[in-house]
Motif scaffolding. Structure first.
Motif, PDB file in Angstrom:
ATOM      1  N   ASP A 294       0.832  -1.206   0.000  1.00 48.37           N
ATOM      2  CA  ASP A 294       0.000   0.000   0.000  1.00 48.37           C
ATOM      3  C   ASP A 294       0.866   1.255   0.000  1.00 48.37           C
ATOM      4  O   ASP A 294       0.547   2.233  -0.685  1.00 48.37           O
ATOM      5  CB  ASP A 294      -0.943   0.010   1.206  1.00 48.37           C
ATOM      6  CG  ASP A 294      -2.078  -1.010   1.093  1.00 48.37           C
ATOM      7  OD1 ASP A 294      -2.230  -1.637   0.022  1.00 48.37           O
ATOM      8  OD2 ASP A 294      -2.809  -1.184   2.083  1.00 48.37           O
ATOM      9  N   TYR A 295       1.959   1.232   0.753  1.00 53.30           N
ATOM     10  CA  TYR A 295       2.878   2.374   0.753  1.00 53.30           C
ATOM     11  C   TYR A 295       3.394   2.637  -0.663  1.00 53.30           C
ATOM     12  O   TYR A 295       3.370   3.767  -1.146  1.00 53.30           O
ATOM     13  CB  TYR A 295       4.051   2.121   1.711  1.00 53.30           C
ATOM     14  CG  TYR A 295       5.145   3.160   1.571  1.00 53.30           C
ATOM     15  CD1 TYR A 295       4.999   4.417   2.150  1.00 53.30           C
ATOM     16  CD2 TYR A 295       6.300   2.895   0.836  1.00 53.30           C
ATOM     17  CE1 TYR A 295       5.990   5.382   2.006  1.00 53.30           C
ATOM     18  CE2 TYR A 295       7.292   3.858   0.689  1.00 53.30           C
ATOM     19  CZ  TYR A 295       7.141   5.092   1.282  1.00 53.30           C
ATOM     20  OH  TYR A 295       8.113   6.054   1.129  1.00 53.30           O
ATOM     21  N   LYS A 296       3.841   1.583  -1.335  1.00 49.02           N
ATOM     22  CA  LYS A 296       4.375   1.731  -2.694  1.00 49.02           C
ATOM     23  C   LYS A 296       3.295   2.259  -3.644  1.00 49.02           C
ATOM     24  O   LYS A 296       3.572   3.119  -4.493  1.00 49.02           O
ATOM     25  CB  LYS A 296       4.917   0.395  -3.204  1.00 49.02           C
ATOM     26  CG  LYS A 296       6.190  -0.048  -2.505  1.00 49.02           C
ATOM     27  CD  LYS A 296       6.622  -1.420  -2.999  1.00 49.02           C
ATOM     28  CE  LYS A 296       7.861  -1.903  -2.272  1.00 49.02           C
ATOM     29  NZ  LYS A 296       8.214  -3.288  -2.649  1.00 49.02           N
ATOM     30  N   ARG A 297       2.091   1.762  -3.485  1.00 52.16           N
ATOM     31  CA  ARG A 297       0.975   2.191  -4.344  1.00 52.16           C
ATOM     32  C   ARG A 297       0.685   3.676  -4.150  1.00 52.16           C
ATOM     33  O   ARG A 297       0.577   4.430  -5.117  1.00 52.16           O
ATOM     34  CB  ARG A 297      -0.257   1.341  -4.017  1.00 52.16           C
ATOM     35  CG  ARG A 297      -1.491   1.623  -4.845  1.00 52.16           C
ATOM     36  CD  ARG A 297      -2.574   0.624  -4.473  1.00 52.16           C
ATOM     37  NE  ARG A 297      -3.809   0.815  -5.201  1.00 52.16           N
ATOM     38  CZ  ARG A 297      -4.872   0.028  -5.063  1.00 52.16           C
ATOM     39  NH1 ARG A 297      -4.843  -1.006  -4.232  1.00 52.16           N
ATOM     40  NH2 ARG A 297      -5.965   0.277  -5.752  1.00 52.16           N
ATOM     41  N   LEU A 298       0.560   4.116  -2.889  1.00 57.16           N
ATOM     42  CA  LEU A 298       0.254   5.524  -2.611  1.00 57.16           C
ATOM     43  C   LEU A 298       1.391   6.451  -3.022  1.00 57.16           C
ATOM     44  O   LEU A 298       1.155   7.539  -3.549  1.00 57.16           O
ATOM     45  CB  LEU A 298      -0.076   5.712  -1.135  1.00 57.16           C
ATOM     46  CG  LEU A 298      -1.361   5.037  -0.667  1.00 57.16           C
ATOM     47  CD1 LEU A 298      -1.500   5.155   0.846  1.00 57.16           C
ATOM     48  CD2 LEU A 298      -2.578   5.612  -1.376  1.00 57.16           C
ATOM     49  N   ASP A 299       2.616   5.997  -2.797  1.00 60.33           N
ATOM     50  CA  ASP A 299       3.772   6.792  -3.171  1.00 60.33           C
ATOM     51  C   ASP A 299       3.813   6.990  -4.692  1.00 60.33           C
ATOM     52  O   ASP A 299       4.071   8.089  -5.176  1.00 60.33           O
ATOM     53  CB  ASP A 299       5.050   6.119  -2.667  1.00 60.33           C
ATOM     54  CG  ASP A 299       6.284   6.991  -2.837  1.00 60.33           C
ATOM     55  OD1 ASP A 299       6.230   8.181  -2.454  1.00 60.33           O
ATOM     56  OD2 ASP A 299       7.299   6.484  -3.341  1.00 60.33           O
ATOM     57  N   SER A 300       3.509   5.934  -5.433  1.00 63.22           N
ATOM     58  CA  SER A 300       3.539   6.031  -6.898  1.00 63.22           C
ATOM     59  C   SER A 300       2.411   6.919  -7.426  1.00 63.22           C
ATOM     60  O   SER A 300       2.563   7.560  -8.471  1.00 63.22           O
ATOM     61  CB  SER A 300       3.475   4.643  -7.542  1.00 63.22           C
ATOM     62  OG  SER A 300       2.187   4.084  -7.398  1.00 63.22           O
TER      63      SER A 300
ATOM     64  N   TYR B 219      -1.354  15.472   5.319  1.00 59.79           N
ATOM     65  CA  TYR B 219      -0.645  14.232   4.999  1.00 59.79           C
ATOM     66  C   TYR B 219      -1.515  13.058   5.419  1.00 59.79           C
ATOM     67  O   TYR B 219      -2.086  13.076   6.517  1.00 59.79           O
ATOM     68  CB  TYR B 219       0.689  14.140   5.753  1.00 59.79           C
ATOM     69  CG  TYR B 219       1.695  15.166   5.306  1.00 59.79           C
ATOM     70  CD1 TYR B 219       2.655  14.850   4.346  1.00 59.79           C
ATOM     71  CD2 TYR B 219       1.692  16.459   5.838  1.00 59.79           C
ATOM     72  CE1 TYR B 219       3.585  15.795   3.923  1.00 59.79           C
ATOM     73  CE2 TYR B 219       2.609  17.403   5.421  1.00 59.79           C
ATOM     74  CZ  TYR B 219       3.544  17.069   4.471  1.00 59.79           C
ATOM     75  OH  TYR B 219       4.456  18.008   4.052  1.00 59.79           O
ATOM     76  N   TYR B 220      -1.592  12.054   4.567  1.00 57.86           N
ATOM     77  CA  TYR B 220      -2.275  10.810   4.909  1.00 57.86           C
ATOM     78  C   TYR B 220      -1.244   9.951   5.632  1.00 57.86           C
ATOM     79  O   TYR B 220      -0.281   9.484   5.019  1.00 57.86           O
ATOM     80  CB  TYR B 220      -2.783  10.129   3.637  1.00 57.86           C
ATOM     81  CG  TYR B 220      -3.490   8.812   3.875  1.00 57.86           C
ATOM     82  CD1 TYR B 220      -4.587   8.725   4.721  1.00 57.86           C
ATOM     83  CD2 TYR B 220      -3.064   7.657   3.230  1.00 57.86           C
ATOM     84  CE1 TYR B 220      -5.243   7.529   4.927  1.00 57.86           C
ATOM     85  CE2 TYR B 220      -3.717   6.454   3.419  1.00 57.86           C
ATOM     86  CZ  TYR B 220      -4.807   6.394   4.273  1.00 57.86           C
ATOM     87  OH  TYR B 220      -5.451   5.191   4.476  1.00 57.86           O
TER      88      TYR B 220
END
Length: 176
Positions: free
Chosen positions: A59-65, A139-140
């Motif tokens: 999820d971190y990678k998804r939101l960051d992208s 910030y989320y």
């Protein structure tokens, strides 16, 4: 008390909160403060989990992208199910609503996030405890995200908790 992430120890300064998937602590290495999330496996009757630590990383990678303003993930301890992330200091949207300090620009920033999220088929957990304001920017601070559904988008669900609505006041009365 201390907790380690990949054998590096951190002193717990305070419990920041408990969510569906873990406990978040403000921790320090003696020089800098961070957030350490300890995954828990307590039952949650309204949400189904798979591998929580793997989901957090994905999820971190998804939101960051997608470009959502989130704290940087600094380290992950798979064995102990702990995540170390950047500490974003500030008040939560929940605190701002509760203390009559909410500003319309924060809702506009949330809607701007939605303009990035929805085309990427993504919803986040719009509950106001998951957002921190620092220097006027929201910030989320959670990493949880799911595939988009209209029922759980900001306009149909999240916005109900971004002002002193009956839903917000019910939550305040029943859960805090």
């Amino acid at each position: 008390m201390k907790l380690a992430v990949n054998e590096k120890e951190f002193s717990i300064e305070q419990l920041l909160g408990k969510g569906k998937g873990g406990y978040s602590y403000l921790v320090s290495d003696g020089e800098k403060e961070y957030v350490l999330k300890q995954i828990h496996h307590e039952p949650c009757d309204y949400y189904q989990f798979g591998n929580k630590i793997e989901a957090e990383v994905n999820d971190y990678k998804r939101l960051d992208s997608i470009g959502i303003p989130i704290p940087k993930m600094i380290d992950v301890d798979i064995k102990n199910e702990r995540i170390l992330k950047e500490y974003i200091e500030g008040e939560t949207i929940y605190q701002l609503v509760l203390n009559d300090k909410m500003q319309a620009e924060y809702i506009e920033q949330a809607k701007a996030m939605c303009k990035l999220l929805y085309p990427a088929n993504t919803n986040i957990d719009y509950f106001p405890t998951n957002f921190v304001v620092q220097d006027g920017i929201i910030y989320y601070i959670d990493f949880e995200c799911n595939n988009y559904t209209e029922e759980w988008n900001f306009e149909n669900w999240g916005i109900k908790y971004w002002s002193k609505t009956p839903e917000f006041m019910e939550y305040v009365h029943n859960y805090k």
